[in-house]
Design a protein around this motif. Structure first.
Motif, PDB file in Angstrom:
ATOM      1  N   SER A 285      67.986 -52.311 -17.976  1.00  0.00           N
ATOM      2  CA  SER A 285      69.377 -52.542 -18.357  1.00  0.00           C
ATOM      3  C   SER A 285      69.458 -53.235 -19.716  1.00  0.00           C
ATOM      4  O   SER A 285      70.382 -52.973 -20.484  1.00  0.00           O
ATOM      5  CB  SER A 285      70.109 -53.355 -17.287  1.00  0.00           C
TER       6      SER A 285
ATOM      7  N   ASP B 293      68.911 -50.490 -22.197  1.00  0.00           N
ATOM      8  CA  ASP B 293      70.126 -49.671 -22.287  1.00  0.00           C
ATOM      9  C   ASP B 293      71.163 -50.328 -23.190  1.00  0.00           C
ATOM     10  O   ASP B 293      71.744 -49.675 -24.062  1.00  0.00           O
ATOM     11  CB  ASP B 293      70.749 -49.465 -20.897  1.00  0.00           C
TER      12      ASP B 293
ATOM     13  N   LYS C 151      69.278 -45.239 -19.821  1.00  0.00           N
ATOM     14  CA  LYS C 151      69.128 -44.974 -18.387  1.00  0.00           C
ATOM     15  C   LYS C 151      70.460 -45.064 -17.630  1.00  0.00           C
ATOM     16  O   LYS C 151      70.714 -44.289 -16.742  1.00  0.00           O
ATOM     17  CB  LYS C 151      68.136 -45.964 -17.766  1.00  0.00           C
ATOM     18  N   ASN C 152      71.303 -46.013 -17.987  1.00  0.00           N
ATOM     19  CA  ASN C 152      72.584 -46.210 -17.316  1.00  0.00           C
ATOM     20  C   ASN C 152      73.499 -45.020 -17.604  1.00  0.00           C
ATOM     21  O   ASN C 152      73.712 -44.657 -18.756  1.00  0.00           O
ATOM     22  CB  ASN C 152      73.207 -47.520 -17.819  1.00  0.00           C
ATOM     23  N   LYS C 153      74.054 -44.410 -16.545  1.00  0.00           N
ATOM     24  CA  LYS C 153      74.839 -43.172 -16.700  1.00  0.00           C
ATOM     25  C   LYS C 153      76.059 -43.335 -17.606  1.00  0.00           C
ATOM     26  O   LYS C 153      76.304 -42.511 -18.481  1.00  0.00           O
ATOM     27  CB  LYS C 153      75.290 -42.652 -15.331  1.00  0.00           C
TER      28      LYS C 153
ATOM     29  N   LYS D 161      75.047 -43.970 -21.110  1.00  0.00           N
ATOM     30  CA  LYS D 161      74.420 -42.757 -21.650  1.00  0.00           C
ATOM     31  C   LYS D 161      75.489 -41.777 -22.131  1.00  0.00           C
ATOM     32  O   LYS D 161      75.355 -41.179 -23.204  1.00  0.00           O
ATOM     33  CB  LYS D 161      73.527 -42.101 -20.595  1.00  0.00           C
TER      34      LYS D 161
END
Length: 169
Positions: free
Chosen positions: A78, A81, A137-139, A142
């Motif tokens: 996180s 990200d 990685k976080n939708k 992203k």
């Protein structure tokens, strides 16, 4: 009738019949002794006590340690990200400002060699924002990063192709 003893590591308890022993909260690791056994042994290794553990699952020490560790620590992914998202947002903002300055100020760079070098490298680097965005990685971040990255890539391509056309005319 056989009499069983068990130990909690400090104190010994007993004698108990097997029925009485079933009522005690002993585990597979509890040390057990009875006269025919000789030495103390773990309850899980004594064949006649297997019925005591038929419905008792083994301990889950490793899993509880993992849960405690993960609760106490932040996820390093996180942090990555957020860093990538902020880098793309910063990159987008600075290039937007550069675009505006280039449109307002005439002859920002006059050197032809520098101009062609900058155009070439900028066209190559047009894919970099999308690559950065794909590594998030976080939708939700992203999706936002892909949108900003695509806009940034389009900006790179447009401004450099426009610039190249102006330089060649």
């Amino acid at each position: 009738m056989k009499k069983y003893f068990y130990s909690d590591g400090t104190n010994n308890f007993g004698p108990f019949s097997i029925e009485e022993l079933k009522e005690k909260e002993i585990g597979r690791e509890t040390m057990i002794w009875f006269q025919e056994l000789g030495d103390w042994q773990k309850a899980g290794s004594i064949q006649e006590l297997n019925d005591l553990f038929a419905l008792v699952p083994p301990p889950i020490q490793q899993q509880s340690n993992y849960i405690q560790q993960s609760v106490g620590q932040t996820n390093p992914n996180s942090v990555i990200d957020i860093f990538l998202f902020l880098a793309i947002a910063y990159w987008f903002a600075t290039n937007l400002i550069t675009f505006i300055i280039e449109k307002v100020v005439d002859d920002w760079w006059d050197n032809e060699l520098v101009t062609y070098f900058r155009i070439g490298t900028n066209i190559i680097f047009a894919a970099v924002p999308i690559v950065f965005a794909l590594s998030v990685k976080n939708k939700i971040l992203k999706i936002i990063a892909l949108i900003l990255g695509a806009l940034l890539s389009i900006y790179f391509l447009y401004s450099n192709i426009d610039w190249l056309i102006r330089e060649l005319s």
